[in-house]
Design an enzyme around this catalytic site. Structure first.
Site, PDB file in Angstrom:
ATOM      1  N   LYS A  74       6.317 -26.841   5.172  1.00  0.00           N
ATOM      2  CA  LYS A  74       4.994 -26.207   5.290  1.00  0.00           C
ATOM      3  C   LYS A  74       3.911 -26.980   4.534  1.00  0.00           C
ATOM      4  CE  LYS A  74       6.636 -21.547   6.287  1.00  0.00           C
ATOM      5  NZ  LYS A  74       6.617 -20.126   5.954  1.00  0.00           N
ATOM      6  N   ASP A 110       1.409 -16.460   8.326  1.00  0.00           N
ATOM      7  CA  ASP A 110       2.384 -15.630   7.592  1.00  0.00           C
ATOM      8  C   ASP A 110       1.703 -14.405   6.969  1.00  0.00           C
ATOM      9  OD1 ASP A 110       4.711 -17.040   8.127  1.00  0.00           O
ATOM     10  OD2 ASP A 110       4.535 -18.322   6.366  1.00  0.00           O
TER      11      ASP A 110
HETATM   12  P1  NDP Z   1       9.165 -19.985  -2.636  1.00  0.00           P
HETATM   13  O1  NDP Z   1      10.368 -20.785  -2.956  1.00  0.00           O
HETATM   14  O2  NDP Z   1       7.871 -20.660  -2.341  1.00  0.00           O
HETATM   15  O3  NDP Z   1       8.873 -18.985  -3.868  1.00  0.00           O
HETATM   16  C1  NDP Z   1       9.916 -18.241  -4.427  1.00  0.00           C
HETATM   17  C2  NDP Z   1       9.352 -17.204  -5.402  1.00  0.00           C
HETATM   18  O4  NDP Z   1      10.414 -16.324  -5.760  1.00  0.00           O
HETATM   19  C3  NDP Z   1       8.797 -17.783  -6.699  1.00  0.00           C
HETATM   20  O5  NDP Z   1       7.669 -17.030  -7.084  1.00  0.00           O
HETATM   21  C4  NDP Z   1       9.969 -17.585  -7.673  1.00  0.00           C
HETATM   22  O6  NDP Z   1       9.556 -17.451  -9.009  1.00  0.00           O
HETATM   23  C5  NDP Z   1      10.500 -16.258  -7.180  1.00  0.00           C
HETATM   24  N1  NDP Z   1      11.900 -16.004  -7.540  1.00  0.00           N
HETATM   25  C6  NDP Z   1      13.005 -16.614  -7.040  1.00  0.00           C
HETATM   26  N2  NDP Z   1      14.118 -16.080  -7.561  1.00  0.00           N
HETATM   27  C7  NDP Z   1      13.716 -15.100  -8.402  1.00  0.00           C
HETATM   28  C8  NDP Z   1      14.403 -14.160  -9.244  1.00  0.00           C
HETATM   29  N3  NDP Z   1      15.738 -14.138  -9.300  1.00  0.00           N
HETATM   30  N4  NDP Z   1      13.664 -13.286  -9.947  1.00  0.00           N
HETATM   31  C9  NDP Z   1      12.315 -13.286  -9.879  1.00  0.00           C
HETATM   32  N5  NDP Z   1      11.610 -14.144  -9.117  1.00  0.00           N
HETATM   33  C10 NDP Z   1      12.296 -15.042  -8.369  1.00  0.00           C
HETATM   34  O7  NDP Z   1       9.603 -19.032  -1.429  1.00  0.00           O
HETATM   35  P2  NDP Z   1       8.685 -18.457  -0.254  1.00  0.00           P
HETATM   36  O8  NDP Z   1       7.454 -17.922  -0.860  1.00  0.00           O
HETATM   37  O9  NDP Z   1       8.577 -19.443   0.823  1.00  0.00           O
HETATM   38  O10 NDP Z   1       9.602 -17.268   0.325  1.00  0.00           O
HETATM   39  C11 NDP Z   1       9.730 -16.046  -0.375  1.00  0.00           C
HETATM   40  C12 NDP Z   1      10.470 -15.033   0.478  1.00  0.00           C
HETATM   41  O11 NDP Z   1       9.707 -14.709   1.639  1.00  0.00           O
HETATM   42  C13 NDP Z   1      11.832 -15.521   0.992  1.00  0.00           C
HETATM   43  O12 NDP Z   1      12.735 -14.412   0.939  1.00  0.00           O
HETATM   44  C14 NDP Z   1      11.551 -15.871   2.439  1.00  0.00           C
HETATM   45  O13 NDP Z   1      12.683 -15.750   3.260  1.00  0.00           O
HETATM   46  C15 NDP Z   1      10.522 -14.813   2.794  1.00  0.00           C
HETATM   47  N6  NDP Z   1       9.649 -15.168   3.931  1.00  0.00           N
HETATM   48  C16 NDP Z   1       9.623 -14.321   4.994  1.00  0.00           C
HETATM   49  C17 NDP Z   1       8.821 -14.595   6.077  1.00  0.00           C
HETATM   50  C18 NDP Z   1       8.810 -13.646   7.234  1.00  0.00           C
HETATM   51  O14 NDP Z   1       8.230 -13.976   8.277  1.00  0.00           O
HETATM   52  N7  NDP Z   1       9.394 -12.459   7.097  1.00  0.00           N
HETATM   53  C19 NDP Z   1       7.958 -15.782   6.126  1.00  0.00           C
HETATM   54  C20 NDP Z   1       8.018 -16.602   4.913  1.00  0.00           C
HETATM   55  C21 NDP Z   1       8.860 -16.294   3.872  1.00  0.00           C
HETATM   56  P3  NDP Z   1       9.243 -18.758  -9.925  1.00  0.00           P
HETATM   57  O15 NDP Z   1       7.869 -19.188  -9.526  1.00  0.00           O
HETATM   58  O16 NDP Z   1       9.336 -18.257 -11.301  1.00  0.00           O
HETATM   59  O17 NDP Z   1      10.308 -19.778  -9.573  1.00  0.00           O
END
Ligand code: NDP
Length: 282
Positions: A74, A110
């Site tokens: 992306k 999104d």
């Molecule tokens: P990113 O990798 O960009 O971001 C992940 C985020 O999750 C960060 O803020 C990270 O925190 C946080 N995180 C990960 N593990 C933990 C944990 N154990 N506890 C607390 N915070 C946590 O992912 P995306 O933003 O791309 O995706 C996020 C979710 O959205 C995914 O589940 C994805 O599948 C879903 N999604 C769904 C879509 C849909 O159409 N339904 C479209 C796009 C995404 P930190 O910054 O501290 O690492």
């Protein structure tokens, strides 16, 4: 009609990602095309990790008209585009490309897909609501402007890495009442009308470090991950008393509908496809 003549008339689209096998986009767009009578084919493309731009150009060279872009491309798609919508600029990432002869246009659906799912499909207006969003990654970032445009009473963005949430709150402060903080900053007894899990924790069966009570007055707990049934977050929200639970299948279909409209000029109805792809939350 001969096959080569038919192929010349069929517009080509694809989703590109790595991995890509899991993608539901071909099912969604093929259903939209059938329902709206559009002549198109839609494929899955495994993008090489070191060759995203070449793969997009090759697809355009072979007659491709548009692409959806998923993990991990992306940001690269954002860089590759010649023109980006304001929404895509704010999100800093794109999930859809329109391939024209001399230029590549980019947008990010999104966030609007998530808002449309909550407001249209689930019937919950965001106006005046206290909203808590967990996570400050790509999906959360893309949702901020579309959420704030609906005029919630407040939007609190909480993230494990606190600096990221604070930086986004600073960046988006002119768009509405956005606060960035860490999980430890959420006061006990603080309640929200809507809690949205935009972290990727559920993909690994993990639970963000959220106090149970925070969800106790939430009319809706929304999990962006989809197809996983009752995730740890949704289970916690249910146990805290949240009366409505949803996962991101509706968001997925709604963002696809926006891309389809952008490409084809027709907005497909989404309800049948949402129903087809829904995995029960149990
Ligand atoms: P990113 O990798 O960009 O971001 C992940 C985020 O999750 C960060 O803020 C990270 O925190 C946080 N995180 C990960 N593990 C933990 C944990 N154990 N506890 C607390 N915070 C946590 O992912 P995306 O933003 O791309 O995706 C996020 C979710 O959205 C995914 O589940 C994805 O599948 C879903 N999604 C769904 C879509 C849909 O159409 N339904 C479209 C796009 C995404 P930190 O910054 O501290 O690492």
């Amino acid at each position: 009609m001969r096959d080569d003549a038919k192929n010349r008339m069929t517009d080509r689209y694809a989703v590109i990602g790595n991995p890509i096998e899991q993608s539901k986009s071909p099912i969604i767009h093929s259903a939209f095309a059938r329902a709206t009578g559009q002549n198109l084919e839609y494929a899955k493309l495994l993008g090489p990790l070191d060759g995203f731009a070449d793969a997009v150009r090759a697809f355009r060279g072979a007659g491709g008209r548009g692409m959806n872009v998923t993990t991990p491309f992306k940001l690269e798609a954002f860089e590759l585009a010649d023109e980006r919508t304001e929404r895509a600029q704010l999100a800093g990432a794109v999930n859809s490309l329109k391939l024209e002869a001399g230029r590549i246009l980019a947008d990010n659906f999104d966030g609007i897909g998530l808002v449309n799912d909550i407001q249209r499909n689930l019937g919950i207006s965001l106006a005046g609501k206290r909203v808590l969003m967990l996570g400050a990654g790509g999906a959360a970032r893309g949702a901020l402007q579309p959420f704030l445009a609906q005029k919630p009473a407040e939007l609190v963005l909480v993230n494990r890495t606190v600096e990221k949430a604070k930086a986004l709150a600073e960046q988006f402060k002119s768009h509405g009442p956005l606060i960035g903080c860490g999980y430890g900053d959420l006061r006990r007894g603080r309640h929200f009308d809507l809690v949205v899990n935009a972290t990727s924790a559920s993909l690994r069966g993990e639970l963000p470090p959220l106090e149970f009570e925070v969800c106790s007055e939430a009319g809706l707990a929304y999990e962006l991950a989809y197809g996983k049934g009752l995730t740890p977050f949704l289970r916690m929200a249910r146990d805290a008393g949240a009366p409505r639970l949803a996962d991101g299948v509706g968001m997925l279909v709604e963002q696809a509908a926006e891309a389809f409209l952008w490409w084809r000029g027709v907005r497909p109805d989404t309800s049948a496809v949402v129903k087809q792809l829904t995995v029960p939350l149990s």
